[in-house]
Design a protein around this motif. Structure first.
Motif, PDB file in Angstrom:
ATOM      1  N   ALA A   1      -6.000   7.757   8.203  1.00 63.93           N
ATOM      2  CA  ALA A   1      -6.197   8.593   9.309  1.00 63.93           C
ATOM      3  C   ALA A   1      -4.639   9.604   9.132  1.00 63.93           C
ATOM      4  CB  ALA A   1      -6.367   8.379  10.438  1.00 63.93           C
ATOM      5  N   MET A   2      -4.963  10.654   9.179  1.00 66.71           N
ATOM      6  CA  MET A   2      -3.681  11.614   8.706  1.00 66.71           C
ATOM      7  C   MET A   2      -3.575  12.589   9.731  1.00 66.71           C
ATOM      8  SD  MET A   2      -5.049  11.997   4.911  1.00 66.71           S
ATOM      9  CE  MET A   2      -6.483  10.957   5.349  1.00 66.71           C
ATOM     10  N   GLY A   3      -2.318  13.010   9.940  1.00 64.68           N
ATOM     11  CA  GLY A   3      -2.117  14.083  10.894  1.00 64.68           C
ATOM     12  C   GLY A   3      -0.642  14.660  10.688  1.00 64.68           C
TER      13      GLY A   3
ATOM     14  N   GLU B   1       0.852  -1.316  -0.016  1.00 68.59           N
ATOM     15  CA  GLU B   1      -0.167  -0.016   0.025  1.00 68.59           C
ATOM     16  C   GLU B   1       0.807   1.189   0.035  1.00 68.59           C
ATOM     17  OE1 GLU B   1      -3.041   0.070  -0.392  1.00 68.59           O
ATOM     18  OE2 GLU B   1      -4.438  -1.345   0.478  1.00 68.59           O
ATOM     19  N   TRP B   2       2.000   1.176  -0.457  1.00 68.22           N
ATOM     20  CA  TRP B   2       2.957   2.242  -0.240  1.00 68.22           C
ATOM     21  C   TRP B   2       2.252   3.536  -0.978  1.00 68.22           C
ATOM     22  CZ3 TRP B   2       4.972   4.395  -4.846  1.00 68.22           C
ATOM     23  CH2 TRP B   2       5.011   3.524  -6.000  1.00 68.22           C
ATOM     24  N   LYS B   3       1.745   3.050  -2.034  1.00 68.28           N
ATOM     25  CA  LYS B   3       1.141   4.257  -3.040  1.00 68.28           C
ATOM     26  C   LYS B   3       0.208   4.972  -2.082  1.00 68.28           C
ATOM     27  CE  LYS B   3       1.520   1.786  -7.139  1.00 68.28           C
ATOM     28  NZ  LYS B   3       1.160   1.264  -8.640  1.00 68.28           N
ATOM     29  N   LEU B   4      -0.543   4.334  -1.460  1.00 65.35           N
ATOM     30  CA  LEU B   4      -1.485   5.094  -0.482  1.00 65.35           C
ATOM     31  C   LEU B   4      -1.057   6.421   0.145  1.00 65.35           C
ATOM     32  CD1 LEU B   4      -4.554   5.101   0.483  1.00 65.35           C
ATOM     33  CD2 LEU B   4      -3.878   3.381   2.112  1.00 65.35           C
ATOM     34  N   HIS B   5       0.259   5.866   0.858  1.00 65.00           N
ATOM     35  CA  HIS B   5       1.024   6.868   1.769  1.00 65.00           C
ATOM     36  C   HIS B   5       1.670   7.886   0.788  1.00 65.00           C
ATOM     37  CE1 HIS B   5       0.520   4.194   5.212  1.00 65.00           C
ATOM     38  NE2 HIS B   5       0.610   3.050   4.239  1.00 65.00           N
TER      39      HIS B   5
ATOM     40  N   VAL C   1      -0.351  15.336  -1.772  1.00 61.45           N
ATOM     41  CA  VAL C   1      -1.306  16.320  -1.961  1.00 61.45           C
ATOM     42  C   VAL C   1      -1.623  17.106  -0.771  1.00 61.45           C
ATOM     43  CG1 VAL C   1      -2.338  15.110  -3.875  1.00 61.45           C
ATOM     44  CG2 VAL C   1      -3.077  14.642  -1.207  1.00 61.45           C
ATOM     45  N   ARG C   2      -0.849  16.582   0.646  1.00 66.51           N
ATOM     46  CA  ARG C   2      -1.181  17.468   1.733  1.00 66.51           C
ATOM     47  C   ARG C   2       0.369  17.508   2.230  1.00 66.51           C
ATOM     48  NH1 ARG C   2      -5.848  16.470   4.686  1.00 66.51           N
ATOM     49  NH2 ARG C   2      -4.883  17.547   6.244  1.00 66.51           N
ATOM     50  N   GLU C   3       0.821  18.648   2.131  1.00 70.12           N
ATOM     51  CA  GLU C   3       2.186  19.403   2.591  1.00 70.12           C
ATOM     52  C   GLU C   3       1.999  19.039   4.307  1.00 70.12           C
ATOM     53  OE1 GLU C   3       3.478  22.849   0.982  1.00 70.12           O
ATOM     54  OE2 GLU C   3       3.641  21.740  -1.133  1.00 70.12           O
ATOM     55  N   ASP C   4       0.992  19.477   4.791  1.00 68.87           N
ATOM     56  CA  ASP C   4       0.690  19.549   6.331  1.00 68.87           C
ATOM     57  C   ASP C   4       0.878  18.063   6.798  1.00 68.87           C
ATOM     58  OD1 ASP C   4      -1.677  19.211   4.685  1.00 68.87           O
ATOM     59  OD2 ASP C   4      -2.649  19.818   6.605  1.00 68.87           O
ATOM     60  N   VAL C   5       0.581  17.128   6.268  1.00 72.51           N
ATOM     61  CA  VAL C   5       0.359  15.705   6.794  1.00 72.51           C
ATOM     62  C   VAL C   5       1.849  15.087   6.865  1.00 72.51           C
ATOM     63  CG1 VAL C   5      -0.416  13.455   6.263  1.00 72.51           C
ATOM     64  CG2 VAL C   5      -1.937  15.088   6.004  1.00 72.51           C
ATOM     65  N   ASN C   6       2.063  14.509   8.016  1.00 77.34           N
ATOM     66  CA  ASN C   6       3.400  13.879   8.467  1.00 77.34           C
ATOM     67  C   ASN C   6       3.378  12.322   8.819  1.00 77.34           C
ATOM     68  OD1 ASN C   6       5.183  16.211   7.668  1.00 77.34           O
ATOM     69  ND2 ASN C   6       4.373  17.176   9.457  1.00 77.34           N
ATOM     70  N   ALA C   7       2.204  11.992   8.818  1.00 73.15           N
ATOM     71  CA  ALA C   7       2.050  10.520   9.225  1.00 73.15           C
ATOM     72  C   ALA C   7       0.732  10.180   8.741  1.00 73.15           C
ATOM     73  CB  ALA C   7       1.693  10.521  10.844  1.00 73.15           C
TER      74      ALA C   7
ATOM     75  N   PHE D   1      -2.958   8.717  14.689  1.00 76.53           N
ATOM     76  CA  PHE D   1      -3.570   7.428  15.486  1.00 76.53           C
ATOM     77  C   PHE D   1      -4.720   7.928  16.272  1.00 76.53           C
ATOM     78  CE2 PHE D   1      -3.409   4.182  19.034  1.00 76.53           C
ATOM     79  CZ  PHE D   1      -3.755   3.387  18.160  1.00 76.53           C
ATOM     80  N   ARG D   2      -4.611   9.200  16.894  1.00 75.45           N
ATOM     81  CA  ARG D   2      -5.936   9.795  17.532  1.00 75.45           C
ATOM     82  C   ARG D   2      -7.147   9.820  16.594  1.00 75.45           C
ATOM     83  NH1 ARG D   2      -6.526  13.824  22.319  1.00 75.45           N
ATOM     84  NH2 ARG D   2      -4.058  13.608  22.467  1.00 75.45           N
ATOM     85  N   ARG D   3      -6.811  10.472  15.547  1.00 69.04           N
ATOM     86  CA  ARG D   3      -7.975  10.411  14.677  1.00 69.04           C
ATOM     87  C   ARG D   3      -8.404   9.043  14.102  1.00 69.04           C
ATOM     88  NH1 ARG D   3      -5.095  15.704  11.529  1.00 69.04           N
ATOM     89  NH2 ARG D   3      -6.485  17.243  12.616  1.00 69.04           N
ATOM     90  N   ALA D   4      -7.474   8.292  13.807  1.00 67.19           N
ATOM     91  CA  ALA D   4      -8.058   6.783  13.528  1.00 67.19           C
ATOM     92  C   ALA D   4      -9.010   6.331  14.989  1.00 67.19           C
ATOM     93  CB  ALA D   4      -6.752   5.819  13.571  1.00 67.19           C
TER      94      ALA D   4
END
Length: 211
Positions: free
Chosen positions: A165-167, A80-84, A90-96, A174-177
């Motif tokens: 879930a992204m953050g 699933e590496w493409k998913l990440h 598309v989300r520069e603010d997402v780091n996980a 993980f909190r969002r998940a």
């Protein structure tokens, strides 16, 4: 979790999250995959193919760049590496990105119902829920449609599969998940008693996100 300062700290945090995800019943065996990057980095680490999230070790991570090239670590990244990768693009603010298989979120979505937000934590952390239809795991279709949803949502249900879930850091992702699955359990219970409308008050939600 504090903001990681090194790749080694990112890996330690992902190992902790993998263990907790399995302990909480959010994923089984070698299902799911996790990734993270340092803010502003053009590279990310992702769990390797076939790894069990509650048995992760530092050698179980692949380093990749945003073009999808393996640049270090384990030679075989998760299928699933493409998913990440495409979410990061598309989300520069997402780091996980936490990709797991939460039973109730997938079930409620499969039954054709939206996951409703009921509590303050749901409203603050989940905020909104995107979704995709079913696409084969590891496919371009899954990665691209999930990335399109990630432009708008921090939590995306992948039809008949799982969620992402992204953050800005591992802890928030993980909190969002966890909050997504809690909201899905609450939705399932509401549906079981025939309720299809109750949700977090719209005015309070608007105040939270438009202050």
């Amino acid at each position: 979790m504090k903001q990681a300062r090194t790749v080694d700290e990112l890996v330690e945090q992902l190992i902790d999250v993998g263990r907790m995800a399995v302990e909480r019943g959010l994923v089984l065996a070698s299902g799911g995959n996790l990734s993270a990057r340092l803010p502003g980095s053009g590279e990310f680490v992702v769990t390797a193919s076939g790894t069990w999230l509650d048995r992760l070790e530092p050698g179980d991570f692949t380093r990749m760049d945003l073009d999808g090239q393996v640049v270090g670590g384990h030679p075989s990244p998760s299928s699933e590496w493409k998913l990440h990768q495409r979410t990061y693009r598309v989300r520069e603010d997402v780091n996980a990105v936490v990709h797991i298989h939460p039973q109730h979120a997938v079930l409620v979505d499969a039954l054709g119902h939206p996951v409703r937000l009921f509590t303050l934590d749901h409203a603050v952390y989940v905020r909104s829920v995107g979704r995709t239809d079913y696409y084969p795991n590891g496919s371009d279709e899954l990665a691209d449609t999930a990335a399109a949803e990630a432009k708008v949502h921090d939590c995306v249900i992948l039809g008949h599969h799982g969620c992402s879930a992204m953050g800005p850091d591992v802890g928030m992702a993980f909190r969002r998940a966890m909050n997504l699955e809690e909201a899905a359990i609450a939705t399932y219970r509401a549906l079981a008693v025939g309720d299809t409308e109750t949700a977090f008050p719209a005015e309070a939600y608007h105040a939270l996100h438009h202050a």
